[in-house]
Motif scaffolding. Structure first.
Motif, PDB file in Angstrom:
ATOM      1  N   ASP A   1      16.369  26.462   0.581  1.00 47.42           N
ATOM      2  CA  ASP A   1      17.066  25.431   0.476  1.00 47.42           C
ATOM      3  C   ASP A   1      18.556  25.500   0.056  1.00 47.42           C
ATOM      4  O   ASP A   1      19.408  25.038   0.631  1.00 47.42           O
TER       5      ASP A   1
ATOM      6  N   PRO B   1      13.078  19.929   5.171  1.00 47.57           N
ATOM      7  CA  PRO B   1      13.937  20.952   5.857  1.00 47.57           C
ATOM      8  C   PRO B   1      15.544  20.662   5.195  1.00 47.57           C
ATOM      9  O   PRO B   1      15.739  19.612   4.817  1.00 47.57           O
TER      10      PRO B   1
ATOM     11  N   PRO C   1      18.510  22.194   7.245  1.00 56.60           N
ATOM     12  CA  PRO C   1      19.107  22.886   8.372  1.00 56.60           C
ATOM     13  C   PRO C   1      20.560  23.445   7.995  1.00 56.60           C
ATOM     14  O   PRO C   1      21.297  22.762   7.481  1.00 56.60           O
TER      15      PRO C   1
ATOM     16  N   PRO D   1       8.766  18.853   7.798  1.00 51.05           N
ATOM     17  CA  PRO D   1       8.717  20.212   7.579  1.00 51.05           C
ATOM     18  C   PRO D   1       7.647  20.813   8.306  1.00 51.05           C
ATOM     19  O   PRO D   1       6.495  20.278   8.369  1.00 51.05           O
TER      20      PRO D   1
ATOM     21  N   GLU E   1      11.101  24.432  12.361  1.00 55.47           N
ATOM     22  CA  GLU E   1      11.329  23.220  12.422  1.00 55.47           C
ATOM     23  C   GLU E   1      10.849  22.491  14.002  1.00 55.47           C
ATOM     24  O   GLU E   1      10.517  21.823  14.022  1.00 55.47           O
TER      25      GLU E   1
END
Ligand SMILES: [Zn+2]
Length: 142
Positions: free
Chosen positions: A42, A87, A89, A100, A119
């Motif tokens: 993350d 997610p 990105p 997710p 994804e």
């Protein structure tokens, strides 16, 4: 529920992946359910750093998921779920509401889908679970 202290767990890219994996493995001797959270992918997503995200995921695979899979197979019944909480990105650098991806394996998990874990595969999947707590229930009952 017990919260384990892992030396060197930073919640960042430099977290102690080996320590988290080892703590989870040790906890399986006295707990029926162990949850490991690694924030590094993350954080890499927020940085927009694809290389760091790949490296974090590879470290999770090598030092957390791989050793856990080996340990779990010493039990008569076991199951593992690998999933991000959301997610992040690298192209957006913020959390997204896209579904997710998740991956399950273990006792009485019969579905074998030959899809990449990512994804794009999650977006195109027929299996979508709307709420996080429903994924936990799916994992425990599947
Ligand atoms: Zn975040």
């Amino acid at each position: 529920m017990d919260v384990l202290d892992v030396d060197g767990a930073t919640g960042y890219l430099d977290t102690n992946y080996v320590g988290k994996g080892a703590a989870a493995i040790a906890a399986l001797d006295s707990h029926d359910l162990v949850v490991v959270h690694v924030e590094a992918p993350d954080e890499a997503g927020h940085l927009g750093d694809a290389d760091a995200k790949v490296e974090a995921i590879e470290r999770i695979d090598e030092f957390v998921v791989g050793p856990l899979l080996k340990k779990l197979q010493s039990f008569d019944e076991w199951r593992i779920l690998v999933a991000p909480d959301h997610p992040t990105p690298v192209g957006k650098r913020v959390h997204s509401n896209d579904p997710p991806p998740f991956c399950m394996a273990g006792t009485r998990v019969h579905s074998v889908l030959k899809r990449p874990f990512g994804e794009a595969a999650a977006r195109s999947s027929d299996l979508k679970i709307e709420l996080g707590h429903e994924l936990t229930e799916y994992f425990l009952r599947a």
